[in-house]
Design an enzyme around this catalytic site. Sequence first.
Site, short mmCIF file in Angstrom:
data_model
loop_
_atom_site.label_atom_id
_atom_site.label_comp_id
_atom_site.label_asym_id
_atom_site.label_seq_id
_atom_site.Cartn_x
_atom_site.Cartn_y
_atom_site.Cartn_z
N HIS A 87 2.00 -0.88 -1.48
CA HIS A 87 0.74 -1.53 -1.85
C HIS A 87 1.01 -2.94 -2.37
O HIS A 87 1.89 -3.14 -3.21
CB HIS A 87 0.01 -0.72 -2.93
CG HIS A 87 -1.28 -1.34 -3.36
ND1 HIS A 87 -2.36 -1.47 -2.49
CD2 HIS A 87 -1.68 -1.90 -4.53
CE1 HIS A 87 -3.36 -2.07 -3.13
NE2 HIS A 87 -2.98 -2.35 -4.37
N SER A 88 0.25 -3.91 -1.84
CA SER A 88 0.35 -5.31 -2.27
C SER A 88 1.79 -5.82 -2.09
O SER A 88 2.30 -5.78 -0.98
CB SER A 88 -0.15 -5.43 -3.72
OG SER A 88 -0.48 -6.75 -4.04
N MET A 89 2.47 -6.25 -3.15
CA MET A 89 3.87 -6.67 -3.01
C MET A 89 4.69 -5.58 -2.34
O MET A 89 5.57 -5.85 -1.51
CB MET A 89 4.46 -6.99 -4.38
CG MET A 89 5.94 -7.32 -4.37
SD MET A 89 6.66 -7.53 -6.04
CE MET A 89 7.04 -5.82 -6.46
#
Length: 245
Positions: A87-89
């Site tokens: 998720h995300s990074m």
Amino acid sequence: MTWFRCAESRPWASLRLFCLPHAGGSAVFYRPWAKEINPAVEVHAVQYPGRADRMADALVPDAHQLARLVAGAMAPLADRPVALFGHSMGAVLAYEVARLLQERGSAPVHLFASGARPPHDRGGDRVSDRDDDGVVEEMLKLGGTDAEALREPELRELVLPYVRNDFALIENYAHRDGVRLAVPVTAIVGDADPHVTEEQAAGWSDVTDGRFALTVLPGDHFYLLERQRDVIAEIVRALEVPATP
């Protein structure tokens, strides 16, 4: 200290799902998934150094180095098929880990990229250069469970160093030419995510020669907190895990 947290060991599981947290996140973010997911899947959440029970371990400031460390640590657990969720990074890191695994002849069966622009289309925001209050403000704006810890002055002192490290890591990340994925990729995004549009999330199709799917769910950057059941259902469906009797 090991790299992975497995809340529920499943020796009978047919595959392992490795989950990589967002900037400022830790393995505990994925702890509820073990109870929710199909019994045929064993969940391993990555614990980055410098936080939670790895607070004493040195932070890793480079995304490519961190991906190499994670991929290396996965080797003993690759006796079964593996899938990656980030998720995300964590999505960008999961992508880099997937490239390394494929290069080493043990490609994952699927990559799930959540709440992130694709690796070759990064934004220009620089949160890591802000003062402490500026970093905290951004974390609170993004939401998520970790943001609340920054409201407590005593916790802020412990949390800020790794939050700032993670923002710098992803902001300094640059996509490099190299292995092109051949594995299926699913991008998942919240329809009200202020950082990733549906069109940008669709750009993940450019990183693989495998199948690509885009799933849009209601919610903001941390849509998966409210939509955990939907996210897990999408993962199980894409992995074609047999339904539980």
